[in-house]
Design an enzyme around this catalytic site. Structure first.
Site, PDB file in Angstrom:
ATOM      1  N   VAL A 106     -26.043  45.071  10.353  1.00 19.75           N
ATOM      2  CA  VAL A 106     -25.403  44.243   9.339  1.00 19.75           C
ATOM      3  C   VAL A 106     -25.375  42.787   9.797  1.00 19.75           C
ATOM      4  O   VAL A 106     -25.294  42.504  10.993  1.00 19.75           O
ATOM      5  CB  VAL A 106     -23.961  44.751   9.032  1.00 19.75           C
ATOM      6  CG1 VAL A 106     -23.022  44.527  10.204  1.00 19.75           C
ATOM      7  CG2 VAL A 106     -23.411  44.133   7.759  1.00 19.75           C
ATOM      8  N   CYS A 107     -25.479  41.888   8.829  1.00 16.24           N
ATOM      9  CA  CYS A 107     -25.304  40.458   9.057  1.00 16.24           C
ATOM     10  C   CYS A 107     -24.532  39.918   7.846  1.00 16.24           C
ATOM     11  O   CYS A 107     -23.795  40.668   7.213  1.00 16.24           O
ATOM     12  CB  CYS A 107     -26.644  39.749   9.260  1.00 16.24           C
ATOM     13  SG  CYS A 107     -27.720  39.744   7.816  1.00 16.24           S
ATOM     14  N   HIS A 108     -24.712  38.674   7.515  1.00 14.96           N
ATOM     15  CA  HIS A 108     -23.971  38.099   6.385  1.00 14.96           C
ATOM     16  C   HIS A 108     -24.465  38.649   5.048  1.00 14.96           C
ATOM     17  O   HIS A 108     -23.669  39.111   4.233  1.00 14.96           O
ATOM     18  CB  HIS A 108     -24.085  36.575   6.410  1.00 14.96           C
ATOM     19  CG  HIS A 108     -23.357  35.891   5.309  1.00 14.96           C
ATOM     20  ND1 HIS A 108     -21.982  35.877   5.221  1.00 14.96           N
ATOM     21  CD2 HIS A 108     -23.811  35.212   4.236  1.00 14.96           C
ATOM     22  CE1 HIS A 108     -21.626  35.210   4.136  1.00 14.96           C
ATOM     23  NE2 HIS A 108     -22.718  34.791   3.522  1.00 14.96           N
TER      24      HIS A 108
END
Length: 157
Positions: A106-108
């Site tokens: 996951v990231c932004h």
């Protein structure tokens, strides 16, 4: 063999609106490369909607949630039980990832996750992108943990 990873994140207008780049260049052991290294595209990467994921990854023996955002993003809200390795540190910290566990990244908003997953596929790891990243996580009302739960002096680990 030398590998390059570069990703750019947009900084919110309130924080100046500039772009920040994270990058890493380094050697990868030949035995870690897969035969189809040049053919890993974003379309080849599996994605999962946040609605199909548990709210908490603490103590999960079968799965790891890897958060590849920068330290300030992590501190502003992350998935409980996630492992934090900023994008630029992933190549140097592969030994912290168990290739036998389900790996969610996951990231932004999914951009950096996809780049990390392309790299991981090139060095022999399978992973799944959290579609929409933390934006989707929060839009669906899923809980976030604020701050840095790591022990004092363990920043960046």
């Amino acid at each position: 063999m030398q590998v390059d990873i570069t990703a750019v994140r947009r900084v919110p207008e309130a924080d100046g609106g500039a772009a920040q780049a994270s990058s890493w260049t380094g050697d990868v052991a030949p035995g870690r490369l897969c035969a189809t290294m040049e053919n890993v595209t974003m379309g080849d990467i599996t994605q999962v909607p946040v609605t199909e994921l548990p709210d908490d990854f603490t103590g999960r023996a079968d799965a790891v949630m890897l958060d590849v955002r920068e330290d300030d993003e992590w501190a502003s809200g992350h998935i409980r039980g996630a492992v934090h390795i900023p994008l630029a540190e992933v190549p140097g910290r592969l030994d912290e990832l168990d290739p036998d566990h389900d790996l969610y990244v996951v990231c932004h908003s999914s951009g950096r996750s996809m780049r990390v997953l392309q790299y991981l596929a090139q060095v022999g790891y399978d992973g799944i992108c959290v579609r929409g990243g933390m934006l989707a996580w929060q839009e669906h009302g899923k809980p976030v943990e604020i701050g840095d739960p790591r022990p004092e002096g363990d920043a960046g680990r």
